[in-house]
Design a protein around this motif. Structure first.
Motif, mmCIF file in Angstrom:
data_model
loop_
_atom_site.group_PDB
_atom_site.id
_atom_site.type_symbol
_atom_site.label_atom_id
_atom_site.label_comp_id
_atom_site.label_asym_id
_atom_site.label_seq_id
_atom_site.Cartn_x
_atom_site.Cartn_y
_atom_site.Cartn_z
ATOM 1 N N GLY A 1 -5.659 0.105 0.166
ATOM 2 C CA GLY A 1 -4.482 -0.036 1.004
ATOM 3 C C GLY A 1 -3.176 0.219 0.291
ATOM 4 O O GLY A 1 -2.103 0.108 0.897
ATOM 5 N N TRP A 2 -3.230 0.594 -1.002
ATOM 6 C CA TRP A 2 -2.027 0.844 -1.786
ATOM 7 C C TRP A 2 -2.120 2.228 -2.404
ATOM 8 O O TRP A 2 -3.121 2.577 -3.026
ATOM 9 C CB TRP A 2 -1.858 -0.220 -2.876
ATOM 10 C CG TRP A 2 -1.600 -1.575 -2.300
ATOM 11 C CD1 TRP A 2 -2.526 -2.445 -1.816
ATOM 12 C CD2 TRP A 2 -0.329 -2.194 -2.117
ATOM 13 N NE1 TRP A 2 -1.919 -3.583 -1.348
ATOM 14 C CE2 TRP A 2 -0.569 -3.463 -1.522
ATOM 15 C CE3 TRP A 2 0.981 -1.824 -2.406
ATOM 16 C CZ2 TRP A 2 0.470 -4.339 -1.207
ATOM 17 C CZ3 TRP A 2 2.006 -2.698 -2.096
ATOM 18 C CH2 TRP A 2 1.755 -3.939 -1.510
ATOM 19 N N LYS A 3 -1.056 3.007 -2.247
ATOM 20 C CA LYS A 3 -1.092 4.404 -2.679
ATOM 21 C C LYS A 3 -0.931 4.524 -4.194
ATOM 22 O O LYS A 3 -0.027 3.953 -4.794
ATOM 23 C CB LYS A 3 -0.001 5.195 -1.956
ATOM 24 C CG LYS A 3 -0.251 5.307 -0.453
ATOM 25 C CD LYS A 3 0.894 5.958 0.260
ATOM 26 C CE LYS A 3 0.656 5.932 1.758
ATOM 27 N NZ LYS A 3 0.598 4.533 2.282
ATOM 28 N N ASP A 4 -1.817 5.312 -4.779
ATOM 29 C CA ASP A 4 -1.817 5.598 -6.198
ATOM 30 C C ASP A 4 -1.167 6.963 -6.423
ATOM 31 O O ASP A 4 -0.761 7.639 -5.479
ATOM 32 C CB ASP A 4 -3.250 5.560 -6.713
ATOM 33 C CG ASP A 4 -4.003 4.326 -6.211
ATOM 34 O OD1 ASP A 4 -3.619 3.209 -6.582
ATOM 35 O OD2 ASP A 4 -4.962 4.475 -5.405
ATOM 36 N N LEU A 5 -1.081 7.399 -7.681
ATOM 37 C CA LEU A 5 -0.423 8.657 -8.018
ATOM 38 C C LEU A 5 -1.323 9.499 -8.914
ATOM 39 O O LEU A 5 -1.870 8.991 -9.898
ATOM 40 C CB LEU A 5 0.887 8.391 -8.768
ATOM 41 C CG LEU A 5 2.197 8.415 -7.989
ATOM 42 C CD1 LEU A 5 3.343 7.962 -8.887
ATOM 43 C CD2 LEU A 5 2.488 9.795 -7.425
#
Length: 637
Positions: free
Chosen positions: A442-446
């Motif tokens: 649910g959390w965007k990574d890079l």
């Protein structure tokens, strides 16, 4: 020379860094006022050559940093490999059939800038069968331009639904056969089928989808061929008439007959050097190209509205990538442009067919040092889950990759050091990048795709390499990121001459994969095999009568497990590439959806009720779910 640990600042260094940042803030403010009060003087300052009249810093925009090696004295850009750690990505390009094709661009010596920046990749479902296909742009050779040998062709890899792909570019009529750079996807004629815009050195192409597996180049009729050197384009409906318009950045003005040889009238420097080594010239010291905004007339043709809209770039900065997206949440798409070695652009949509250049006051033109960066790619996404789109650009080696946090109202702050991505990225040279939730928490990574432009670096002790490994940063959910270890034998430990990178779910298993176009090499397909068991959900959107048919510009909010996330349907971004147009949400341990809200390009706000998760839904504006939901198909190749 220093080891990776030496990049971590001690307490006294942090205090010095804070003082330096305060000074840099004052410098940035001074530069902002110079640009606002006297833009003509600012343009003169930007165009001046380096104070060193005998050399230039062609792409680097920061000072020289010490070499970084791992414990085995390998340059960190190819080293730092660990024996234990998570297996996130595996390169399955050979098994998938992608390595039957190879990128070609000039000569291996990379003597001129035209040969160095590589090409992009686009993910699109060109035959509307529910599976992503892969379009990979190719370059050319000097002999092919002169007609002395066959031109290299682009690849259109059809998804066979079994983990393999077949190149059908010639059959589909999209081989291009020109010196290609970028690709952008958009349904410009609103017929429900994705079209493809390919940028070149020379005339660009607009491939209209014929609905039968083939395309027709209609660029001449549409009036969007341009000429010379175009790069990473983007589609977006900037005036809200329901038709996708087209923005095309210009890079360097280049003439094959008069290449940028050091000391020639074309180059502003008698010698082109980097760290006292002779290298190819550019882009600094070379003439740039203007940008172009084409308004869609709704009849298959476009009109150049660049000057009227205020986005023509009269200073001719070196544009590489672009994306239309609503960064200030007013319901209108704004325009973000990454410029190489010159200030970036952030144009705010005024709603009257024109844009306001807010690049400096918004905090995106320069990094926190008050310097322009050699910006290649653009990642765009809400990594804080606060409903605001953040930006991250890749840069040249010896400089960090800036992460611009959206503070609301279209204002940004460079938080790279606070977010813990700056130090790690300094030795790398980045191209394609993207926010992706690789573990579906649910959390965007890079993720950053990296590769140098000077083959000469492999003969130096600078602590960097021509082929470089990708970097993956996990979102720690507190505004900071941590590096995911490069485990031996996995995709994160492999080195690539990466350029374009596109992100999407190629296997319909709910996990985000990455396709990388290498300079002068075979493609890379990083399949996501992360061991998480988190849930997910994806949406394909179809716009109604007053929206673009492919819903480009739509914003989706999904609430699950008490977490509200945002995803936008965009065209372009990364480096000269195009991602999966479906919006993808990792749901973590949540096994149900609380709310799905869609803000359509028309302005209509729609709340949709969905049942099961771990599948894709197709939603049409005003009609809700259409067709049957597509459950994930777990491929076990």
């Amino acid at each position: 020379m220093q080891h990776l640990a030496a990049l971590r600042p001690e307490r006294t260094e942090i205090m010095d860094l804070q003082k330096t940042r305060e000074s840099r803030t004052r410098v940035t403010t001074a530069l902002l006022f110079l640009n606002l009060l006297c833009p003509s003087l600012w343009a003169q300052v930007q165009s001046q050559p380096s104070p060193d009249s005998k050399s230039q810093l062609p792409m680097a925009t920061a000072g020289v940093h010490g070499a970084v090696f791992d414990a085995n004295h390998r340059p960190i850009t190819a080293g730092g490999i660990v024996d234990n750690g998570p297996t996130v990505f595996l390169d399955v390009a050979e098994k998938a059939g992608l390595r039957s094709w190879q990128h070609v661009m000039g000569t291996p010596q990379r003597k001129f800038i035209l040969e160095t920046v590589g090409s992009g990749v686009a993910l699109l479902d060109y035959d509307n069968d529910g599976w992503l296909d892969i379009y990979i742009v190719n370059g050319a050779t000097y002999k092919s331009l002169r007609g002395e040998e066959p031109a290299p062709h682009a690849a259109l890899f059809h998804n066979n639904h079994d983990g393999t792909f077949t190149d059908v570019a010639s059959k589909a009529g999209v081989a291009n056969d020109r010196w290609g750079f970028g690709a952008a996807v958009g349904d410009f004629d609103n017929d429900g089928w994705p079209d493809l815009y390919v940028t070149n050195f020379g005339k660009n192409r607009l491939f209209r989808n014929n609905h039968d597996g083939t395309f027709t180049d209609v660029a001449e009729k549409a009036g969007v061929t341009l000429g010379n050197w175009s790069t990473g384009a983007t589609f977006g409906d900037y005036d809200g008439d329901g038709y996708l318009d087209l923005f095309v950045p210009g890079y360097v003005h280049y003439e094959i007959e008069h290449p940028p040889v050091p000391g020639s009238p074309i180059v502003a420097f008698p010698i082109c050097q980097f760290r006292s080594v002779n290298i190819m010239c550019g882009p600094r010291g070379l003439q740039g190209e203007s940008d172009h905004l084409f308004h869609n007339n709704g009849d298959g043709t476009f009109t150049d509205a660049s000057k009227r809209a205020g986005v023509d770039d009269p200073h001719k900065y070196y544009g590489l990538s672009s994306v239309f997206a609503d960064v200030n949440n007013d319901g209108k798409v704004d325009l973000v442009v990454a410029n190489d070695s010159t200030p970036n652009f952030l144009y705010i949509n005024k709603g009257d067919g024109s844009f306001e250049d807010a690049s400096y006051e918004a905090g995106f033109a320069l990094n926190e040092n008050g310097h322009e960066t050699a910006s290649m790619g653009i990642a765009i996404g809400d990594y804080l889950n606060n409903g605001l789109l953040d930006l991250c650009t890749t840069t040249f080696s010896d400089d960090y990759y800036p992460l611009y946090r959206n503070d609301g109202g279209g204002n940004f702050t460079d938080v790279s050091y606070q977010a813990r991505i700056a130090e790690t990225t300094i030795p790398f040279l980045g191209w394609g990048d993207g926010f992706l939730d690789f573990d579906n928490d649910g959390w965007k990574d890079l993720l950053f795709a990296n590769g140098h432009v000077y083959p000469e670096v492999d003969q130096t002790d600078w602590g960097t390499t021509f082929a470089q490994r990708p970097l993956l940063f996990r979102n720690k959910r507190d505004g900071k990121f941590e590096v995911v270890a490069a485990k031996k034998g996995t995709g994160l430990a492999s080195t690539f001459t990466a350029r374009g990178a596109a992100f999407g779910d190629l296997f319909n298993d709910g996990k985000m994969d990455v396709v990388i176009n290498q300079l002068g090499n075979v493609p890379v397909l990083l399949r996501n095999v992360n061991a998480d068991q988190n849930h997910w959900m994806g949406l394909k959107l179809i716009g109604g009568r007053k929206s673009p048919r492919d819903a480009t510009g739509a914003t989706v909010y999904v609430t699950a497990g008490g977490l509200r996330q945002r995803q936008d349907v965009v065209s372009g971004a990364s480096y000269a590439s195009n991602n999966d147009s479906r919006v993808h949400f990792g749901l973590g341990a949540a096994n149900s959806l609380e709310k799905v809200e869609i803000r359509w390009p028309s302005g209509q706000l729609e709340v949709v009720r969905l049942g099961a998760i771990d599948r894709y839904y197709t939603i049409e504006e005003g009609k809700g779910v259409v067709g049957n939901p597509s459950q994930a198909k777990q491929n076990k190749e």
